[in-house]
Design a protein around this motif. Structure first.
Motif, PDB file in Angstrom:
ATOM      1  N   SER A  66       0.807  -1.083   0.179  1.00  0.00           N
ATOM      2  CA  SER A  66      -0.145  -0.025   0.083  1.00  0.00           C
ATOM      3  C   SER A  66       0.930   0.973   0.165  1.00  0.00           C
ATOM      4  N   ARG A  67       2.084   1.057   0.405  1.00  0.00           N
ATOM      5  CA  ARG A  67       2.935   2.286   0.566  1.00  0.00           C
ATOM      6  C   ARG A  67       3.265   2.732  -0.842  1.00  0.00           C
ATOM      7  N   THR A  68       3.643   1.459  -1.632  1.00  0.00           N
ATOM      8  CA  THR A  68       4.138   1.979  -3.000  1.00  0.00           C
ATOM      9  C   THR A  68       2.896   2.611  -3.749  1.00  0.00           C
ATOM     10  N   ILE A  69       1.768   1.940  -3.504  1.00  0.00           N
ATOM     11  CA  ILE A  69       0.590   2.629  -4.309  1.00  0.00           C
ATOM     12  C   ILE A  69       0.475   4.213  -3.889  1.00  0.00           C
ATOM     13  N   SER A  70       0.763   4.592  -2.467  1.00  0.00           N
ATOM     14  CA  SER A  70       0.650   5.861  -2.034  1.00  0.00           C
ATOM     15  C   SER A  70       2.012   6.589  -2.731  1.00  0.00           C
ATOM     16  N   ASN A  71       3.020   6.102  -2.868  1.00  0.00           N
ATOM     17  CA  ASN A  71       4.198   6.738  -3.399  1.00  0.00           C
ATOM     18  C   ASN A  71       3.805   6.996  -5.075  1.00  0.00           C
ATOM     19  N   TYR A  72       3.329   6.009  -5.940  1.00  0.00           N
ATOM     20  CA  TYR A  72       2.755   6.348  -7.139  1.00  0.00           C
ATOM     21  C   TYR A  72       1.896   7.497  -7.208  1.00  0.00           C
ATOM     22  N   LYS A  73       0.932   7.532  -6.325  1.00  0.00           N
ATOM     23  CA  LYS A  73      -0.300   8.649  -6.155  1.00  0.00           C
ATOM     24  C   LYS A  73       0.870   9.970  -5.802  1.00  0.00           C
TER      25      LYS A  73
END
Length: 148
Positions: A66-73
């Motif tokens: 979920s952190r990676t998704i947050s970074n993408y955003k």
């Protein structure tokens, strides 16, 4: 089910229908093309909200943190095609499930029930795009009255 939870279920179901109606995931070539172009991470968050699943749980399903998704955003990056494809297949599955079961909550309930004579649940199969395809096949069989 209380009136409030019925209303929330109806809102989620309507959100799924409206927000994702423009995304045509009717065949693998379209899914492939959308995924290859890259998807905005906002689609991930919209889908998690529409199906009432935590961001972490959805991220776990598509095998990303979920952190990676947050970074993408935060970085305004598009999702890698492998994650985008998996997400699109899940969106297609839920669209078909809602079509068959009527609401997001009813479909989610079915996903979490063990298969007949098994301890495995359809939800357990959703961690790979191939597993999503198998569950989709089961829904199609159900729609046509085949034994599942």
């Amino acid at each position: 089910m209380s009136a409030t939870s019925v209303l929330l279920s109806d809102k989620r179901t309507e959100a799924l229908r409206i927000k994702f109606s423009a995304i045509d995931v009717s065949d693998d070539m379209k899914v492939f093309q959308y995924a290859r172009q890259g998807l905005k991470p906002g689609l991930f968050y919209d889908f998690a909200e529409a199906i009432n699943i935590s961001n972490k749980s959805l991220a776990d399903l598509i095998n990303i943190s979920s952190r990676t998704i947050s970074n993408y955003k935060e970085q305004k990056k598009l999702l890698e095609p492998v994650y985008g494809e998996h997400l699109l297949k899940l969106i297609g599955l839920y669209k078909k499930g809602v079509e068959l079961f009527g609401t997001v909550d009813e479909f989610s309930y079915w996903l979490n029930k063990p298969f007949w004579n098994s301890k495995e649940r359809p939800m357990d199969w959703l961690t790979t795009p191939g597993g999503v395809d198998l569950v989709t096949d089961e829904l199609i069989k159900m729609a046509y009255g085949d034994a599942v």
